[in-house]
Design an enzyme around this catalytic site. Structure first.
Site: not given
Length: 562
Positions: A371-373, A388, A453
């Protein structure tokens, strides 16, 4: 009579739209793009978007606003990012008319050796606990960006998040869902409950959540700069906590950390230059896939067609074999980037694709040489930031240093433990990274800053966005809303090998006849069991002098401008 005429007109319009859909392949729900003249911010959480926009209105530039929005996301979306994670960015500087790349990823602990894993019978680095923790690079990344391009003080940039952390904010729907999932298995780690479960449970949708620990940490960073995090009391607290947890990350590891400015790399896809960052990230996989697809008449295939989905999937499989073998820290390996993203190499690889059959395996290239933004910001002067940032798996390792208000990332899980592998674990080495920002230029001018993402989805998602825009003629919002496909099961930089062709996952919106056709070609197909991405994008319209913004419905996000 008027009602009859209106009904007939609506039927006619519907038919026209249906005919357009048959031509373009667009038959999915979407909404209008956001258009503004002076600045644009697109993030995965509306409060973070508003914080970034406020910084622009107060005279900050795109870099200032990006840092502010990222800090805010660490508070309101801890399931994807935070100052315990890493950061990558591509920045368009309007003054020099150049792109700059920043690799702000951290390295493995110096005291942890490969022999530790081998002697203890550990065949794969675990996802949680102390062993996958690498140095968090985010804060140093902020200060590198700010020193080079920022105009506001870091104290002013971080103050909105400090205020929200002290006063609280209502947790949004999707983030609340992921926080509930994380709490179930991370609450066993020291410090986690005290930070994220102050009322005995993870916050629910609409519940006001405060993080005074994070407010104090950000206040120290605002006062003392990056050294407050890497050399001061914060670093000592992290090191002490990790030692108590049986980990290896030390004060020395934090004190010696530094980010790296790198040259973005690109390929030209049908007249547009698509830019990514070189390894240890996976961005060049998108360039490899695009180079293969350029050899096909994708436009004539139409969006969602059997021919397009098959060709895309096979191209992805080919690129990911090279991703598994070669993508790693370039300080430790001679990664043949130029060869990997060359048109000649793409032609050689594409010859392996069979139009009638899905491959069960592909060889990697014979080269000598989650998971990421994601967020993006643009300002009135033409500066644009593609950024990112991530903890890796949701809320990271679960390691929550006492009283600091954040979780340390588990990015070290992505090392291989296979001796001789490019991405094998070594001390002070950056692991293979999944998070990648992207940028598109046209004739040397900025066009689109974008990203999305989702771990191994990211290069696949980048390619689908580019193809949607350039081949299928979608607008910025449509390109992100269109149904996505994700192929999983390719060989991995952690050592796994594809032998069965993997599985192609499709979001709702693909025709059943296409699915049947894919299965006849030998693809294993399944419907998506989750949302694939978290797309944000900003496009510069040079003719009208305005920005277009887009944020998709798979996240809680928002694009807004002024």
């Amino acid at each position: 009579m008027k009602r009859l005429i209106l009904f007939i007109s609506l039927v006619a319009v519907t038919k026209i739209l249906a005919a357009q859909d048959r031509v373009t392949g667009k038959s999915f729900a979407t909404r209008s793009e956001v258009i503004a003249q002076h600045g644009m911010v697109a993030t995965s959480q509306p409060l973070a978007t508003q914080v970034g926009l406020d910084i622009l209105r107060r005279g900050g530039n795109a870099v200032d606003a990006a840092i502010a929005a990222n800090a805010m996301l660490g508070l309101v979306e801890p399931t994807g990012n935070g100052i315990g994670g890493d950061l990558f960015a591509i920045i368009w500087d309007a003054k020099t008319k150049k792109l700059y790349g920043l690799n702000a990823s951290g390295r493995s602990p110096g005291a942890l050796k490969l022999s530790y894993f081998l002697e203890n019978g550990i065949k794969k680095i675990p996802a949680h606990g102390p062993l996958p923790v690498s140095v968090p690079g985010c804060v140093d990344g902020w200060f590198e960006m700010h020193q080079k391009f920022g105009v506001m003080s870091m104290a002013d940039i971080l103050q909105p998040t400090i205020d929200y952390a002290n006063e609280g904010f209502p947790v949004s729907e999707l983030i609340a869902h992921y926080m509930q999932l994380s709490g179930g298995f991370l609450s066993k780690f020291d410090g986690f409950k005290e930070t994220y479960m102050p009322n005995g449970h993870m916050p629910k949708k609409g519940e006001i959540f405060k993080n005074p620990f994070l407010a104090n940490t950000l206040t120290e960073i605002a006062k003392g700069g990056r050294d407050a995090f890497y050399r001061g009391a914060i670093a000592k607290t992290i090191a002490k906590y990790m030692k108590e947890q049986g980990g290896f990350l030390s004060y020395k590891d934090l004190a010696s950390h530094k980010s790296e400015w790198v040259q973005p790399v690109s390929t030209n896809y049908r007249g547009y230059d698509v830019w990514e960052l070189p390894p240890n990230g996976q961005g060049i996989a998108a360039l490899q896939i695009l180079n293969i697809l350029e050899g096909y008449d994708i436009k004539s295939m139409n969006f969602g067609s059997l021919e397009y989905v098959h060709t895309f999937t096979e191209a992805k499989k080919l690129a990911y074999e090279d991703r598994a073998r070669f993508y790693a820290d370039m300080d430790f390996n001679q990664v043949p980037v130029d060869r990997l993203i060359s048109k000649e190499y793409a032609r050689e690889r594409s010859a392996m694709i069979r139009p009638d059959r899905a491959a069960r395996s592909f060889p990697s290239g014979n080269l000598r040489d989650g998971d990421t933004i994601y967020l993006t910001v643009a300002d009135k002067d033409g500066n644009m930031v593609s950024l990112i940032q991530s903890n890796f798996r949701g809320m990271g390792s679960g390691m929550t240093p006492t009283g600091l208000g954040f979780v340390l990332q588990d990015r070290g899980q992505l090392f291989s433990l296979e001796k001789g592998h490019f991405n094998v674990y070594e001390p002070n080495k950056r692991p293979f990274h999944t998070i990648i920002p992207a940028f598109i230029t046209k004739d040397g001018k900025p066009w689109i800053s974008f990203g999305l993402m989702g771990g191994a989805m990211q290069p696949q998602g980048h390619v689908q966005i580019v193809v949607n825009l350039i081949d299928f003629g979608m607008n910025l919002q449509e390109a992100g809303d269109a149904p996505r496909m994700q192929h999983l099961g390719s060989s991995q930089p952690t050592g796994e090998k594809m032998t069965n062709g993997g599985t192609l996952y499709l979001e709702d919106g693909f025709d059943y006849e296409v699915v049947r056709g894919l299965m006849r070609k030998g693809h294993k197909v399944s419907w998506a069991n989750g949302a694939y991405g978290g797309y944000q994008a900003i496009m510069w319209d040079d003719e009208n002098g305005v920005y277009y913004g887009a944020s998709e419905s798979r996240k809680d996000g928002q694009a807004a401008g002024y």
